[in-house]
Motif scaffolding. Structure first.
Motif, PDB file in Angstrom:
ATOM      1  N   UNK A   1       2.947 -40.472  -1.116  1.00  0.00           N
ATOM      2  CA  UNK A   1       3.904 -41.515  -0.404  1.00  0.00           C
ATOM      3  C   UNK A   1       3.306 -42.908  -0.969  1.00  0.00           C
ATOM      4  N   UNK A   2       1.973 -43.011  -1.162  1.00  0.00           N
ATOM      5  CA  UNK A   2       1.430 -44.193  -1.465  1.00  0.00           C
ATOM      6  C   UNK A   2       1.772 -44.525  -2.816  1.00  0.00           C
ATOM      7  N   UNK A   3       2.089 -43.548  -3.644  1.00  0.00           N
ATOM      8  CA  UNK A   3       2.506 -44.018  -4.977  1.00  0.00           C
ATOM      9  C   UNK A   3       4.020 -44.432  -5.127  1.00  0.00           C
ATOM     10  N   UNK A   4       4.743 -43.563  -4.318  1.00  0.00           N
ATOM     11  CA  UNK A   4       6.270 -44.316  -4.314  1.00  0.00           C
ATOM     12  C   UNK A   4       6.250 -45.630  -3.774  1.00  0.00           C
ATOM     13  N   UNK A   5       5.564 -46.093  -2.837  1.00  0.00           N
ATOM     14  CA  UNK A   5       5.676 -47.312  -2.077  1.00  0.00           C
ATOM     15  C   UNK A   5       5.504 -48.305  -3.012  1.00  0.00           C
ATOM     16  N   UNK A   6       4.512 -48.154  -4.088  1.00  0.00           N
ATOM     17  CA  UNK A   6       4.319 -49.121  -5.207  1.00  0.00           C
ATOM     18  C   UNK A   6       5.546 -49.375  -6.021  1.00  0.00           C
ATOM     19  N   UNK A   7       6.403 -48.424  -5.919  1.00  0.00           N
ATOM     20  CA  UNK A   7       7.564 -48.526  -6.867  1.00  0.00           C
ATOM     21  C   UNK A   7       8.927 -49.118  -5.889  1.00  0.00           C
ATOM     22  N   UNK A   8       9.910 -49.893  -6.674  1.00  0.00           N
ATOM     23  CA  UNK A   8      11.064 -50.226  -6.023  1.00  0.00           C
ATOM     24  C   UNK A   8      11.930 -48.955  -5.917  1.00  0.00           C
ATOM     25  N   UNK A   9      12.777 -49.116  -4.543  1.00  0.00           N
ATOM     26  CA  UNK A   9      13.836 -47.887  -4.195  1.00  0.00           C
ATOM     27  C   UNK A   9      13.989 -48.144  -2.740  1.00  0.00           C
ATOM     28  N   UNK A  10      15.080 -47.099  -2.701  1.00  0.00           N
ATOM     29  CA  UNK A  10      15.519 -47.009  -1.468  1.00  0.00           C
ATOM     30  C   UNK A  10      15.411 -45.527  -1.047  1.00  0.00           C
ATOM     31  N   UNK A  11      15.163 -45.074   0.487  1.00  0.00           N
ATOM     32  CA  UNK A  11      15.139 -43.683   0.896  1.00  0.00           C
ATOM     33  C   UNK A  11      16.307 -43.545   1.561  1.00  0.00           C
ATOM     34  N   UNK A  12      17.049 -42.522   1.546  1.00  0.00           N
ATOM     35  CA  UNK A  12      17.900 -41.907   2.290  1.00  0.00           C
ATOM     36  C   UNK A  12      17.430 -40.670   3.017  1.00  0.00           C
ATOM     37  N   UNK A  13      17.390 -40.672   4.230  1.00  0.00           N
ATOM     38  CA  UNK A  13      16.430 -39.688   4.966  1.00  0.00           C
ATOM     39  C   UNK A  13      17.135 -39.093   6.107  1.00  0.00           C
ATOM     40  N   UNK A  14      16.929 -37.698   6.452  1.00  0.00           N
ATOM     41  CA  UNK A  14      17.419 -37.118   7.371  1.00  0.00           C
ATOM     42  C   UNK A  14      16.242 -36.547   8.372  1.00  0.00           C
ATOM     43  N   UNK A  15      15.075 -36.262   7.765  1.00  0.00           N
ATOM     44  CA  UNK A  15      13.866 -35.904   8.362  1.00  0.00           C
ATOM     45  C   UNK A  15      13.068 -36.841   9.117  1.00  0.00           C
ATOM     46  N   UNK A  16      12.953 -36.752  10.309  1.00  0.00           N
ATOM     47  CA  UNK A  16      12.190 -38.060  10.939  1.00  0.00           C
ATOM     48  C   UNK A  16      10.746 -37.906  10.694  1.00  0.00           C
ATOM     49  N   UNK A  17      10.222 -37.110  10.389  1.00  0.00           N
ATOM     50  CA  UNK A  17       8.834 -36.723   9.905  1.00  0.00           C
ATOM     51  C   UNK A  17       8.477 -37.520   8.663  1.00  0.00           C
ATOM     52  N   UNK A  18       9.610 -37.466   7.618  1.00  0.00           N
ATOM     53  CA  UNK A  18       9.391 -38.340   6.474  1.00  0.00           C
ATOM     54  C   UNK A  18       9.350 -39.755   6.667  1.00  0.00           C
ATOM     55  N   UNK A  19      10.680 -40.078   7.495  1.00  0.00           N
ATOM     56  CA  UNK A  19      10.703 -41.292   7.805  1.00  0.00           C
ATOM     57  C   UNK A  19       9.416 -41.927   8.357  1.00  0.00           C
ATOM     58  N   UNK A  20       8.613 -41.266   9.322  1.00  0.00           N
ATOM     59  CA  UNK A  20       7.666 -42.017   9.895  1.00  0.00           C
ATOM     60  C   UNK A  20       6.499 -41.879   8.885  1.00  0.00           C
ATOM     61  N   UNK A  21       6.526 -41.112   7.751  1.00  0.00           N
ATOM     62  CA  UNK A  21       5.506 -41.259   6.680  1.00  0.00           C
ATOM     63  C   UNK A  21       5.826 -42.355   5.859  1.00  0.00           C
ATOM     64  N   UNK A  22       6.925 -42.505   5.546  1.00  0.00           N
ATOM     65  CA  UNK A  22       7.269 -43.765   4.810  1.00  0.00           C
ATOM     66  C   UNK A  22       7.203 -45.275   5.527  1.00  0.00           C
ATOM     67  N   UNK A  23       7.538 -45.198   6.755  1.00  0.00           N
ATOM     68  CA  UNK A  23       7.263 -46.410   7.721  1.00  0.00           C
ATOM     69  C   UNK A  23       5.672 -46.740   7.722  1.00  0.00           C
TER      70      UNK A  23
END
Length: 185
Positions: free
Chosen positions: A69-91
């Motif tokens: 998640x740290x590596x993708x945060x350095x890249x431009x993009x958008x996340x389309x998510x359903x899983x609240x656990x992944x939402x929290x990791x990205x937040x």
């Protein structure tokens, strides 16, 4: 001799057609480029429709247990998510919820696909514009005018331009059984 004349005429027609076609100027320009991260594999199919409908190039990446998640945060993009656990990791990594939706669009999203849409902190202005195309498309509000050029006639190279309005096909896709697992229960 007849074969030689026929060959000559065929070559002349082919060269004329090639010259006519070579004068055509490409009018198809992409409206944007966007990297989309998602946690449901079916979202990849949905993004193929978005790409075709809104003339936007999409690069998709499925998030899983091995995602850095740290590596993708350095890249431009958008996340389309359903899983609240992944939402929290990205937040936790600095991603924020999209600000592209109006209150009405938020309600429409909740009744349709109910994605949580997060923006990368590394988004450029170009990515933000493409992200707006995506969020509008997801709720059925995305539309734009496109000029289509047709070439006809063998020697005259007659060109006709037609302007069409392309609208979001997401509401129709929501009704498709293929995407039933993405729909808000």
């Amino acid at each position: 001799m007849k074969k030689l004349i026929a060959f000559f005429l065929i070559c002349m027609l082919l060269f004329t057609a090639a010259a006519c076609a070579s004068n055509a100027q490409p009018t198809d320009t992409r409206r944007g480029e966007l990297t989309v991260y998602y946690d449901n594999a079916l979202t990849k199919d949905l993004m193929a429709y978005f790409q075709a409908n809104q003339n936007c190039t999409v690069t998709g990446t499925l998030l899983d247990d091995e995602t850095d998640y740290a590596a993708i945060t350095e890249k431009s993009g958008v996340a389309l998510l359903k899983d609240e656990a992944i939402v929290q990791k990205l937040k936790d990594a600095g991603w924020t919820e999209t600000e592209d939706w109006t209150e009405k669009q938020k309600g429409t999203n909740e009744s349709m696909f109910n994605f949580t849409v997060l923006q990368s902190p590394a988004n450029t202005e170009t990515a933000k514009k493409a992200s707006k195309l995506l969020t509008d498309w997801l709720v059925g509000d995305g539309s734009y005018e496109r000029t289509i050029t047709t070439v006809s006639g063998s020697c005259s190279c007659k060109r006709e331009q037609t302007t069409v309005t392309v609208t979001s096909d997401a509401p129709e896709l929501m009704k498709d059984a293929h995407f039933a697992k993405l729909i808000n229960p």
